[in-house]
Design an enzyme around this catalytic site. Structure first.
Site, PDB file in Angstrom:
ATOM      1  N   LYS A 112      -0.273 -14.960  -1.324  1.00 35.49           N
ATOM      2  CA  LYS A 112       1.464 -14.640  -1.240  1.00 35.49           C
ATOM      3  C   LYS A 112       2.342 -16.595  -0.814  1.00 35.49           C
ATOM      4  CE  LYS A 112       2.097 -10.836  -1.528  1.00 35.49           C
ATOM      5  NZ  LYS A 112       1.637  -9.476  -0.765  1.00 35.49           N
ATOM      6  N   LYS A 195      -1.386  -4.928 -16.014  1.00 34.95           N
ATOM      7  CA  LYS A 195      -1.424  -3.597 -15.653  1.00 34.95           C
ATOM      8  C   LYS A 195      -0.326  -3.341 -15.433  1.00 34.95           C
ATOM      9  CE  LYS A 195      -2.608  -3.999 -11.578  1.00 34.95           C
ATOM     10  NZ  LYS A 195      -3.283  -3.160  -9.651  1.00 34.95           N
ATOM     11  N   LYS A 198       4.915  -2.702  -9.932  1.00 35.16           N
ATOM     12  CA  LYS A 198       5.920  -1.870  -9.834  1.00 35.16           C
ATOM     13  C   LYS A 198       6.721  -3.613 -10.562  1.00 35.16           C
ATOM     14  CE  LYS A 198       5.634  -0.973  -5.452  1.00 35.16           C
ATOM     15  NZ  LYS A 198       4.318  -0.031  -5.572  1.00 35.16           N
TER      16      LYS A 198
HETATM   17  P1  ADP Z   1       1.493  -2.076  -7.641  1.00 35.00           P
HETATM   18  O1  ADP Z   1       0.559  -2.976  -8.606  1.00 35.00           O
HETATM   19  O2  ADP Z   1       2.603  -1.867  -8.246  1.00 35.00           O
HETATM   20  O3  ADP Z   1       2.205  -3.401  -6.448  1.00 35.00           O
HETATM   21  P2  ADP Z   1       0.297  -2.040  -5.047  1.00 35.00           P
HETATM   22  O4  ADP Z   1      -0.599  -2.807  -5.654  1.00 35.00           O
HETATM   23  O5  ADP Z   1       0.848  -1.366  -4.228  1.00 35.00           O
HETATM   24  O6  ADP Z   1       1.563  -0.955  -6.899  1.00 35.00           O
HETATM   25  O7  ADP Z   1      -1.096  -0.425  -5.522  1.00 35.00           O
HETATM   26  C1  ADP Z   1      -0.825   1.127  -4.176  1.00 35.00           C
HETATM   27  C2  ADP Z   1      -2.118   1.672  -4.963  1.00 35.00           C
HETATM   28  O8  ADP Z   1      -2.076   2.159  -6.588  1.00 35.00           O
HETATM   29  C3  ADP Z   1      -3.580   0.718  -4.985  1.00 35.00           C
HETATM   30  O9  ADP Z   1      -4.151   1.685  -4.675  1.00 35.00           O
HETATM   31  C4  ADP Z   1      -3.564   0.340  -6.446  1.00 35.00           C
HETATM   32  O10 ADP Z   1      -5.193   0.224  -6.976  1.00 35.00           O
HETATM   33  C5  ADP Z   1      -3.116   1.495  -7.019  1.00 35.00           C
HETATM   34  N1  ADP Z   1      -2.519   0.733  -8.576  1.00 35.00           N
HETATM   35  C6  ADP Z   1      -1.537  -0.106  -9.184  1.00 35.00           C
HETATM   36  N2  ADP Z   1      -1.173  -0.262 -10.599  1.00 35.00           N
HETATM   37  C7  ADP Z   1      -1.886   0.471 -10.861  1.00 35.00           C
HETATM   38  C8  ADP Z   1      -2.761   0.559 -12.178  1.00 35.00           C
HETATM   39  N3  ADP Z   1      -1.827  -0.044 -13.074  1.00 35.00           N
HETATM   40  N4  ADP Z   1      -3.740   1.174 -12.607  1.00 35.00           N
HETATM   41  C9  ADP Z   1      -4.202   1.851 -11.126  1.00 35.00           C
HETATM   42  N5  ADP Z   1      -4.117   2.104 -10.253  1.00 35.00           N
HETATM   43  C10 ADP Z   1      -3.000   1.240  -9.946  1.00 35.00           C
END
Ligand code: ADP
Ligand code: TRP
Length: 331
Positions: A112, A195, A198
């Site tokens: 961050k 992957k 958001k």
């Molecule tokens: P983002 O990557 O969208 O910011 P977060 O980090 O807030 O999402 O993740 C929230 C949950 O969703 C976590 O448990 C994370 O491991 C899971 N997650 C996020 N993106 C993926 C993905 N592409 N594939 C599988 N699990 C995911």
């Protein structure tokens, strides 16, 4: 004895297919066998999103998306982090046995700082302390988290152990990662690499309408067609097949694999199939999201009830900690 399972999700954006298949779907399965706490981590969101516009709306949206995906307030305690003030009180106490050096070494903090050098607030530094508080305040034994959160969970164990040693008690259990029994699914993005996330602009959201989903899938990156027989599949196409394996039936996957192997595949057809199957899964969820999102009464009753249950569990832990630390009531 049932495990106490707990997980939180930050309210900083809409849920996408990665969140659903990587996290939420597992949460839904856990509800029957464990005592589950699921919450929206709105305090954590403030470390990166301090603006008040949309703050409350985002919490409601994520909450509606949680519920529409199948988290059930009759089975689990579903609440908003800030509605449990005991969390903030225990967090203050936890800061007394968390050390600046170890917090500065946390990967998420370093990342961050690198990405947002203009907003290195103290909340960001103590993010793992707040997360440990979330977990320890319910004395959770299992925490379903992705790889990116493993270090935070390890720190939670360190804080728990340190408190127990410092005061010579066996008060906090040391939580471990929830073992799903299956390989964790990683949903790739539609942009050919990495992957789905958001902020990557490569995702399909549970709240997307059919037209948007079709447009996004049809625009997904591919390649110029199957290469030599036996040559490895390119990453963008492999990603589309990975998503197909997640959302489609086995015979559909076999059909397109065979087409690929024989060099007859048309990516347009593969994408149409993919869009159809994504729509089949997400459109009913989208409908429930809209229903629930507009039902203010249901939303507020759900989190009120959740907060009451969460506060009961949290206040018992907090009282225990304060007693151990030597606080005594004056009246
Ligand atoms: P983002 O990557 O969208 O910011 P977060 O980090 O807030 O999402 O993740 C929230 C949950 O969703 C976590 O448990 C994370 O491991 C899971 N997650 C996020 N993106 C993926 C993905 N592409 N594939 C599988 N699990 C995911
Ligand atoms: N840090 C987690 C994330 O970014 C969210 C979170 C906050 C959490 N408190 C938690 C997850 C407690 C599990 C347990 O995804």
């Amino acid at each position: 004895m049932k495990d106490i399972v707990l997980s939180g999700i930050r309210s900083t954006g809409n849920l996408h297919l990665g969140n659903y298949f990587g996290a939420l779907r597992n949460f839904i399965k856990m509800q029957d066998e464990n005592r589950c706490f699921f919450f929206i981590a709105d305090l954590h969101s403030l470390t990166t999103h301090p603006k008040s516009e949309n703050f409350h709306e985002n919490v409601k949206t994520v909450l509606a998306e949680y519920l529409a995906s199948g988290l059930d307030p009759d089975k689990s305690v579903i609440f908003v982090q800030s509605a449990v003030p005991e969390v903030s009180e225990l967090y203050t106490l936890m800061n007394m046995w968390s050390y600046v050096g170890e917090l500065e070494r946390t990967s998420s903090f370093k990342e961050k700082v690198r990405k947002h050098p203009d907003n290195v607030n103290a909340g960001l530094l103590t993010y793992p302390v707040l997360m440990a508080t979330d977990i320890l305040i319910h004395r959770a034994s299992k925490v379903p988290v992705g790889k990116d959160q493993e270090q935070h969970l390890e720190m939670t164990r360190v804080f728990a152990r340190r408190f127990n040693n410092m005061y010579g008690v066996e008060f906090f259990p040391e939580p471990t990662a929830y073992n799903f029994g299956t390989e964790l699914i990683k949903v790739p993005g539609l942009d050919g690499s990495g992957k789905m996330g958001k902020s990557e602009g490569n995702g399909i959201f549970l709240a997307d309408d059919e037209k948007t989903i079709r447009k996004k899938v049809m625009r997904a990156v591919t390649d110029s067609g199957p290469a030599e027989p036996d040559a490895p599949m390119s990453e963008p196409v492999r990603n589309l097949f990975t998503i197909l394996e997640i959302v489609s039936d086995d015979d559909v996957v076999r059909f397109y694999k065979a087409k690929y192997d024989s060099g007859e595949i048309r990516y347009g057809e593969l994408k149409k199939q993919l869009a159809d199957d994504i729509c089949r899964i997400t459109l009913p969820i989208r409908e429930r999201i809209m229903d629930i999102r507009s039902n203010e009464k249901y939303l507020s009753e759900t989190v009120k009830n959740g907060a009451e249950q969460a506060r009961e569990s949290a206040s018992a832990t907090l009282a225990g900690v304060k007693k151990i630390m030597g606080f005594k009531p004056f009246w």
